[in-house]
Design a protein around this motif. Structure first.
Motif, PDB file in Angstrom:
ATOM      1  N   GLY A 256       0.790  -1.220   0.000  1.00  0.00           N
ATOM      2  CA  GLY A 256       0.000   0.000   0.000  1.00  0.00           C
ATOM      3  C   GLY A 256       0.825   1.273   0.000  1.00  0.00           C
ATOM      4  O   GLY A 256       0.282   2.370  -0.084  1.00  0.00           O
ATOM      5  N   SER A 257       2.148   1.142   0.119  1.00  0.00           N
ATOM      6  CA  SER A 257       3.029   2.317   0.101  1.00  0.00           C
ATOM      7  C   SER A 257       3.918   2.285  -1.134  1.00  0.00           C
ATOM      8  O   SER A 257       4.155   1.225  -1.716  1.00  0.00           O
ATOM      9  CB  SER A 257       3.914   2.343   1.359  1.00  0.00           C
ATOM     10  OG  SER A 257       3.135   2.503   2.524  1.00  0.00           O
ATOM     11  N   THR A 258       4.446   3.449  -1.507  1.00  0.00           N
ATOM     12  CA  THR A 258       5.335   3.563  -2.664  1.00  0.00           C
ATOM     13  C   THR A 258       6.630   4.228  -2.233  1.00  0.00           C
ATOM     14  O   THR A 258       6.611   5.347  -1.705  1.00  0.00           O
ATOM     15  CB  THR A 258       4.687   4.406  -3.781  1.00  0.00           C
ATOM     16  OG1 THR A 258       3.456   3.810  -4.181  1.00  0.00           O
ATOM     17  CG2 THR A 258       5.617   4.507  -4.989  1.00  0.00           C
ATOM     18  N   PHE A 259       7.740   3.530  -2.438  1.00  0.00           N
ATOM     19  CA  PHE A 259       9.036   4.112  -2.115  1.00  0.00           C
ATOM     20  C   PHE A 259       9.482   4.960  -3.300  1.00  0.00           C
ATOM     21  O   PHE A 259       9.507   4.501  -4.436  1.00  0.00           O
ATOM     22  CB  PHE A 259      10.062   3.008  -1.856  1.00  0.00           C
ATOM     23  CG  PHE A 259      11.444   3.528  -1.540  1.00  0.00           C
ATOM     24  CD1 PHE A 259      11.649   4.461  -0.526  1.00  0.00           C
ATOM     25  CD2 PHE A 259      12.545   3.079  -2.262  1.00  0.00           C
ATOM     26  CE1 PHE A 259      12.920   4.933  -0.229  1.00  0.00           C
ATOM     27  CE2 PHE A 259      13.825   3.546  -1.974  1.00  0.00           C
ATOM     28  CZ  PHE A 259      14.014   4.464  -0.958  1.00  0.00           C
ATOM     29  N   VAL A 260       9.819   6.200  -3.031  1.00  0.00           N
ATOM     30  CA  VAL A 260      10.185   7.131  -4.094  1.00  0.00           C
ATOM     31  C   VAL A 260      11.659   7.504  -3.987  1.00  0.00           C
ATOM     32  O   VAL A 260      12.115   7.972  -2.943  1.00  0.00           O
ATOM     33  CB  VAL A 260       9.336   8.419  -4.018  1.00  0.00           C
ATOM     34  CG1 VAL A 260       9.728   9.370  -5.155  1.00  0.00           C
ATOM     35  CG2 VAL A 260       7.853   8.084  -4.079  1.00  0.00           C
ATOM     36  N   THR A 261      12.421   7.288  -5.046  1.00  0.00           N
ATOM     37  CA  THR A 261      13.816   7.706  -5.087  1.00  0.00           C
ATOM     38  C   THR A 261      14.209   7.938  -6.541  1.00  0.00           C
ATOM     39  O   THR A 261      14.270   7.006  -7.337  1.00  0.00           O
ATOM     40  CB  THR A 261      14.755   6.666  -4.436  1.00  0.00           C
ATOM     41  OG1 THR A 261      16.126   7.067  -4.667  1.00  0.00           O
ATOM     42  CG2 THR A 261      14.530   5.278  -4.989  1.00  0.00           C
ATOM     43  N   ARG A 262      14.451   9.188  -6.872  1.00  0.00           N
ATOM     44  CA  ARG A 262      14.834   9.544  -8.242  1.00  0.00           C
ATOM     45  C   ARG A 262      15.855  10.674  -8.223  1.00  0.00           C
ATOM     46  O   ARG A 262      15.815  11.550  -7.371  1.00  0.00           O
ATOM     47  CB  ARG A 262      13.630  10.013  -9.063  1.00  0.00           C
ATOM     48  CG  ARG A 262      12.693   8.919  -9.498  1.00  0.00           C
ATOM     49  CD  ARG A 262      11.713   9.422 -10.536  1.00  0.00           C
ATOM     50  NE  ARG A 262      10.712   8.417 -10.852  1.00  0.00           N
ATOM     51  CZ  ARG A 262       9.746   8.607 -11.754  1.00  0.00           C
ATOM     52  NH1 ARG A 262       9.657   9.748 -12.408  1.00  0.00           N
ATOM     53  NH2 ARG A 262       8.881   7.636 -11.987  1.00  0.00           N
ATOM     54  N   THR A 263      16.748  10.613  -9.199  1.00  0.00           N
ATOM     55  CA  THR A 263      17.705  11.682  -9.415  1.00  0.00           C
ATOM     56  C   THR A 263      17.329  12.334 -10.737  1.00  0.00           C
ATOM     57  O   THR A 263      17.172  11.642 -11.742  1.00  0.00           O
ATOM     58  CB  THR A 263      19.142  11.121  -9.517  1.00  0.00           C
ATOM     59  OG1 THR A 263      19.503  10.546  -8.245  1.00  0.00           O
ATOM     60  CG2 THR A 263      20.133  12.215  -9.854  1.00  0.00           C
ATOM     61  N   VAL A 264      17.177  13.646 -10.737  1.00  0.00           N
ATOM     62  CA  VAL A 264      16.767  14.369 -11.940  1.00  0.00           C
ATOM     63  C   VAL A 264      17.836  15.406 -12.295  1.00  0.00           C
ATOM     64  O   VAL A 264      17.881  16.494 -11.698  1.00  0.00           O
ATOM     65  CB  VAL A 264      15.411  15.079 -11.736  1.00  0.00           C
ATOM     66  CG1 VAL A 264      14.956  15.746 -13.038  1.00  0.00           C
ATOM     67  CG2 VAL A 264      14.352  14.092 -11.237  1.00  0.00           C
ATOM     68  N   PRO A 265      18.726  15.101 -13.232  1.00  0.00           N
ATOM     69  CA  PRO A 265      19.778  16.042 -13.609  1.00  0.00           C
ATOM     70  C   PRO A 265      19.217  17.351 -14.153  1.00  0.00           C
ATOM     71  O   PRO A 265      18.260  17.349 -14.928  1.00  0.00           O
ATOM     72  CB  PRO A 265      20.551  15.293 -14.702  1.00  0.00           C
ATOM     73  CG  PRO A 265      20.312  13.848 -14.383  1.00  0.00           C
ATOM     74  CD  PRO A 265      18.876  13.813 -13.947  1.00  0.00           C
ATOM     75  N   VAL A 266      19.798  18.440 -13.715  1.00  0.00           N
ATOM     76  CA  VAL A 266      19.404  19.755 -14.206  1.00  0.00           C
ATOM     77  C   VAL A 266      20.435  20.271 -15.205  1.00  0.00           C
ATOM     78  O   VAL A 266      20.112  21.001 -16.138  1.00  0.00           O
ATOM     79  CB  VAL A 266      19.267  20.757 -13.041  1.00  0.00           C
ATOM     80  CG1 VAL A 266      18.954  22.152 -13.556  1.00  0.00           C
ATOM     81  CG2 VAL A 266      18.172  20.289 -12.084  1.00  0.00           C
ATOM     82  N   GLY A 267      21.678  19.885 -15.012  1.00  0.00           N
ATOM     83  CA  GLY A 267      22.720  20.320 -15.934  1.00  0.00           C
ATOM     84  C   GLY A 267      24.038  19.642 -15.618  1.00  0.00           C
ATOM     85  O   GLY A 267      24.191  19.025 -14.567  1.00  0.00           O
ATOM     86  N   THR A 268      24.989  19.745 -16.536  1.00  0.00           N
ATOM     87  CA  THR A 268      26.310  19.156 -16.332  1.00  0.00           C
ATOM     88  C   THR A 268      27.386  20.180 -16.658  1.00  0.00           C
ATOM     89  O   THR A 268      27.155  21.129 -17.413  1.00  0.00           O
ATOM     90  CB  THR A 268      26.531  17.924 -17.234  1.00  0.00           C
ATOM     91  OG1 THR A 268      26.386  18.304 -18.609  1.00  0.00           O
ATOM     92  CG2 THR A 268      25.526  16.831 -16.918  1.00  0.00           C
TER      93      THR A 268
END
Length: 276
Positions: free
Chosen positions: A175-187
């Motif tokens: 019933g739960s969702t584990f959230v983990t994400r990396t979102v690059p903005v720039g390099t």
């Protein structure tokens, strides 16, 4: 500590920029969860481990950590006016569910690799032993991968996963969702040669547990992940990596979504491979 899965493109990097100065991301002495940062400086392999674990520290109170060593001063060189434009060589696609590989032997290819590797290391695949080891083998040099696996397994211990609300296998409660994400903005390319490259990836991250009984709501973090890359086996591979907080923008005025809306969004909005 840990790395997260990411992809590598074909002959043209999955992610990339043409070696111009880039946008950068995060900075903050402690994360949204009030987590302190650590001090590294032992072997190159240990530095890599520390860099990976910092991502996790940004999500929860990872006790008994020492403060981080000061980061290298950022370049005073102003980015070119076109640095944030959607230009560069189109990255080669990767098969669904696989990590990109075969990045171009160019500055843009190195940027593509670094951005995609940051995404992989920030994914939920890092929280499960089998997928974590596959990710490490895919994006690190053989020597670096060999040094990392043991420490990473120890870092992703059952007690650590419990702090995140996960079971010993890295699964969230029903019933739960584990959230983990990396979102690059720039390099940004710090240095480049035919054999090695140093690329900084500015990114925002999402981490937390979405669910009615969650005590760790999904938060955002802003950090900069710097990768030391080596050209090996016709691709860019990670030798070592470090992280530092920020740059962090002023929070917006948006109202936080409900856990149901967050869980739905995570399931409906897929992640990306990254290009310049």
């Amino acid at each position: 500590m840990s790395n997260d899965d990411q992809y590598g493109g074909g002959g043209h990097g999955e992610v990339g920029g043409t070696g111009q100065t880039r946008t950068r991301l995060p900075d903050s002495p402690s994360d949204a969860y009030g987590t302190p940062r650590r001090t590294p400086r032992a072997s190159r392999g240990l530095v890599t481990v520390v860099g990976v674990v910092v991502l996790l520290i940004a999500a929860i109170a990872f006790a008994n950590q020492s403060p981080d060593t000061p980061s290298e001063p950022s370049s005073d060189k102003a980015p070119a006016s076109s640095s944030t434009a959607a230009t560069g060589t189109t990255p080669s696609p990767a098969a669904p569910g696989t990590l990109p590989k075969g990045f171009a032997h160019t500055e843009q290819g190195a940027q593509s690799a670094a951005a995609n590797y940051a995404v992989a290391l920030g994914s939920d695949g890092m929280f499960k032993k089998t997928s974590r080891q596959a990710i490490v083998d895919a994006i690190y040099t053989p020597d670096a991968a060999g040094r990392l696996k043991g420490p990473l397994d120890e870092a992703y211990s059952a007690s650590f996963l419990t702090r995140l609300g996960l079971d010993a296998n890295g699964n969230p409660p029903q019933g739960s969702t584990f959230v983990t994400r990396t979102v690059p903005v720039g390099t940004r390319v710090e240095s480049y040669s035919e054999a090695t490259a140093k690329v900084a990836v500015w990114y925002t991250g999402l981490i937390g547990m979405s669910g009615e009984k969650s005590t760790d709501p999904v938060r955002t973090t802003w950090m900069t992940w710097t990768f030391e890359l080596s050209w090996a086996d016709n691709d860019w591979k990670i030798l070592s990596d470090t992280q530092q907080d920020g740059p962090t923008p002023v929070p917006g005025d948006g109202t936080a979504s409900t856990s149901d809306d967050m869980s739905k969004a995570i399931k409906e909005f897929g992640g990306f491979t990254y290009a310049r």
